[in-house]
Scaffold this active site. Structure first.
Site, PDB file in Angstrom:
ATOM      1  N   ASP A 451      30.846 -32.708  -6.102  1.00  0.00           N
ATOM      2  CA  ASP A 451      30.523 -31.375  -6.787  1.00  0.00           C
ATOM      3  C   ASP A 451      30.243 -31.693  -8.127  1.00  0.00           C
ATOM      4  O   ASP A 451      30.435 -32.606  -8.941  1.00  0.00           O
ATOM      5  CB  ASP A 451      31.876 -30.342  -6.424  1.00  0.00           C
ATOM      6  CG  ASP A 451      31.477 -29.229  -6.453  1.00  0.00           C
ATOM      7  OD1 ASP A 451      30.586 -28.681  -6.621  1.00  0.00           O
ATOM      8  OD2 ASP A 451      32.679 -28.351  -6.019  1.00  0.00           O
ATOM      9  N   ASP A 520      28.203 -21.414  -2.569  1.00  0.00           N
ATOM     10  CA  ASP A 520      29.490 -21.060  -2.515  1.00  0.00           C
ATOM     11  C   ASP A 520      29.978 -19.724  -1.893  1.00  0.00           C
ATOM     12  O   ASP A 520      30.822 -19.340  -1.551  1.00  0.00           O
ATOM     13  CB  ASP A 520      30.075 -20.821  -3.973  1.00  0.00           C
ATOM     14  CG  ASP A 520      30.552 -22.406  -4.366  1.00  0.00           C
ATOM     15  OD1 ASP A 520      30.168 -23.407  -3.622  1.00  0.00           O
ATOM     16  OD2 ASP A 520      30.750 -22.393  -5.584  1.00  0.00           O
TER      17      ASP A 520
END
Length: 695
Positions: A451, A520
């Site tokens: 990430d 997301d």
């Protein structure tokens, strides 16, 4: 070999397209043709030889040069801009010679040199014949004794057939709302899309398509992307003489590169193609290229995963994760991934980043016990990391505050309470390689979710090896070095690229990663649009798609599963709150997905009805041999009464017979495609229909 050469002309041919270059009478390297393949090399048009129109419109200005530098009376957007050591900011490139090679793919190299200064420029063309794609990049070499400053170095300038009647398609968005398609008329002047964020970005996507009244299934489309995971720039220019050109490359905003004597600078690849059969055909070529050429694990089915983030957030330990793993295994999950919160002093997002070893309070015996439990349940184990970042509250930052990107005279701006490590530095690269090597060597980890949860600020580097503005490129080169080294050491590990969702989705990172976390935003009705945009240039097997609890009070679980089954299926909801009926439905959907995933992950995708244009949408996947297909249909919200549109299937063998779930009797592929079928749904309903050839 699909490259035809002569002393003054070159023709590159793919399976269906032709691309021609030549020297005109003025000695300028000139674009000649880019369209459907012609029968003979001699069929391609000769280079143009413009005449002087006026002192304001000299021949160079409307010659379609293949790779023009900034010089003389050229006022269009240049591909290359240089400052030589004596301050001269003018580039006069002359053709020198060419070379070809055949392994592993056919390549053409055209060698140019400045007429007075020691700068060599090589234009590279790699031919991916079966995919109708050409990859272009440029090598700059300093042949002299003094540094040369590179201020712009695009990888390619693509020239379209003469005309000013083009449409330009691109994608824009933001965090949680990526991949929105925009198709607009190209008007005279420059249209620019770009990233200045150090990453590929959520806000614009390094992809373009140019068309003349094309549709999903018909019409000419010129398309392309940029294989790079940092700052990039694409400009579409229509000149006053109806010349349309697309420039693709590194963003020259705040960029400079000090090219020292005997050094070379190599740009990333610009990859483009041409089709006669619409946007869908362009997408399918890129999908095949990604799956067959780019991905590390090219023909490996992606496993159904569970990610524990929504269930536990930072509150992870061996007991809580093991309980979740038991539930996940019971539903048929194949890969259990523990997200944020597992490492030293990580209880919220304000501490711990940089200290990549298990937290002794949460995991006093390391990760081995949890991994053993997960493996005993028949699942692989995966882990979340964010190695490019550091919290000021971390042992790493206290030891190396100079490792972050910053200006010494400015405050260090935090975002999500973290700073960015400077991966341009070799010591930072080696640290990340070392700590992740330790984790992967000591534990049976088969999957890494990598990430990156912020963009750059204060892009300073006080002790940079060259110009400080080289940071933008050196950072990404460092990232690739880290990923490449870890891939070599742990070749069986599957890596996923994530940057707060779709902030790093590009052909460059897919040399190392097999999957991309595209957003997301996991709310299913929003994901329909996001997933369709992503499919313009990336295939379903690279698209990790979770079923989560977003919208659970409104959107049925089955609908949420069906949306996520359009890619590489994952589950991210809080399984502790799923009742028995939810778990049984999940198990049913997972069994169905395992049955059809070879078609979804490796088949041809057809966007039948767009969710970006309609609340009723459909997408189809067809096996390469056309023997099987899967149709997904979704209805979000339409006022009743309504007449739902017919769905016309695509990609079937017209003369073969096919059965479709829920429809009596076989029909020819031609009938399903031309006469179509109707699927009746109520609001927030969805269906999956299997299609099978019977003769």
């Amino acid at each position: 070999m699909p490259i035809h050469t002569s002393p003054t002309s070159w023709v590159i041919e793919t399976k269906n397209t032709g691309y021609a270059i030549g020297l005109n009478e003025a000695g300028l390297l000139t674009h000649r043709y880019w369209r459907a393949r012609l029968p003979f090399a001699a069929d391609y048009p000769a280079p143009v030889n413009p005449i002087e129109r006026s002192s304001f419109d000299m021949p160079q200005h409307y010659t379609p040069e293949e790779y023009p530098g900034y010089s003389a009376l050229r006022y269009f957007d240049p591909a290359l801009k240089i400052t030589f050591a004596d301050g001269t900011r003018d580039l006069v490139l002359h053709y020198v010679d060419f070379s070809t090679s055949a392994s592993p793919y056919p390549e053409l190299a055209l060698h140019l040199k400045d007429e007075a200064y020691p700068l060599s420029v090589t234009l590279h063309y790699r031919v991916h014949e079966e995919y109708d794609l050409i990859a272009r990049w440029v090598t700059l070499e300093n042949l002299g004794n003094e540094p040369i400053l590179i201020e712009r170095a695009f990888s390619a300038k693509w020239t379209l057939p003469h005309g000013d009647d083009y449409f330009f398609s691109h994608m824009f968005g933001r965090h949680n709302n990526e991949y929105n398609m925009k198709r607009e008329v190209l008007t005279p002047g420059l249209k620019t899309i770009e990233s200045r964020r150090l990453t590929t970005s959520h806000h614009h996507t390094p992809w373009f398509a140019i068309d003349r009244n094309a549709t999903e299934d018909s019409g000419e489309v010129w398309f392309g992307t940029f294989a790079w995971s940092g700052n990039w720039k694409i400009t579409a220019e229509v000149t006053e003489f109806a010349s349309t050109r697309i420039s693709v490359g590194l963003n020259d905003w705040d960029f400079a590169w000090k090219l020292n004597p005997a050094e070379t600078f190599v740009t990333p690849e610009s990859i483009s193609g041409y089709v006669k059969d619409g946007f869908g055909a362009a997408s399918r070529l890129m999908h095949d290229y990604v799956r067959n050429i780019l991905l590390p694990h090219k023909n490996q089915l992606h496993k159904v995963l569970y990610n524990s983030w929504e269930a536990t957030l930072f509150d992870v330990d061996e007991i809580s994760q093991s309980k979740l793993a038991e539930v996940a295994a019971g539903m048929g999950i194949e890969l259990f991934v523990m997200d944020d919160g597992w490492f030293h002093n990580r209880n919220l997002d304000n501490a711990g980043l940089g200290d990549w070893f298990p937290d002794k309070t949460k995991f006093p015996n390391g990760l081995g016990g949890l991994i053993k439990n997960v493996n005993a349940l028949g699942m692989d184990f995966g882990l979340w990391v964010e190695p490019e970042m550091v919290n000021p509250d971390s042992d790493l930052y206290r030891a190396h505050p100079d490792w972050v990107i910053h200006f010494p005279s400015r405050a260090r701006t935090e975002a999500r309470r973290q700073l960015i490590l400077n991966l341009g530095r070799t010591d930072v690269q080696e640290y990340i390689i070392s700590v992740l090597t330790t984790i992967l060597s000591e534990n049976n980890i088969q999957f890494i979710k990598w990430d990156m949860n912020r963009n750059v600020s204060e892009p300073g580097w006080s002790d940079a090896p060259g110009d400080a503005r080289e940071l933008w490129v050196r950072y990404v080169q460092g990232l690739y070095h880290v990923w490449g080294t870890l891939r070599e050491r742990f070749p069986n590990v599957i890596w996923q690229s994530c940057s707060g969702g779709g902030g790093r989705a590009d052909f460059g990172i897919l040399h190392f990663a097999d999957q991309i976390w595209i957003s997301d935003n996991t709310e299913a009705t929003a994901r329909l649009s996001i997933q369709e945009g992503f499919s313009q240039f990336l295939p379903a097997n690279t698209m990790e798609a979770w079923v989560t609890d977003w919208g659970r009070n409104v959107v049925p679980l089955e609908f949420r599963f069906h949306v996520s089954m359009c890619g590489s299926l994952g589950v991210g909801g809080n399984l502790n709150e799923w009742d028995q009926a939810d778990r049984e439905l999940a198990a049913h959907c997972i069994r169905l997905y395992k049955e059809i995933r070879p078609i979804i992950q490796f088949g041809d995708q057809y966007r039948l009805i767009s969710p970006q244009k309609s609340m009723f949408s459909a997408v189809q996947y067809v096996s390469k041999d056309q023997s099987e297909a899967v149709l997904f249909v979704f209805r979000v919200y339409l006022s009743d009464p309504t007449n739902l549109p017919m769905i016309h299937l695509r990609g079937l063998n017209p003369t073969a017979l096919y059965e479709v779930d829920g429809y009596s009797g076989p029909r020819s592929g031609a009938s399903w495609m031309e006469a179509g079928l109707r699927v009746e749904l109520k609001n927030l309903q969805s269906k999956i229909l299997k299609i099978k050839q019977v003769e």
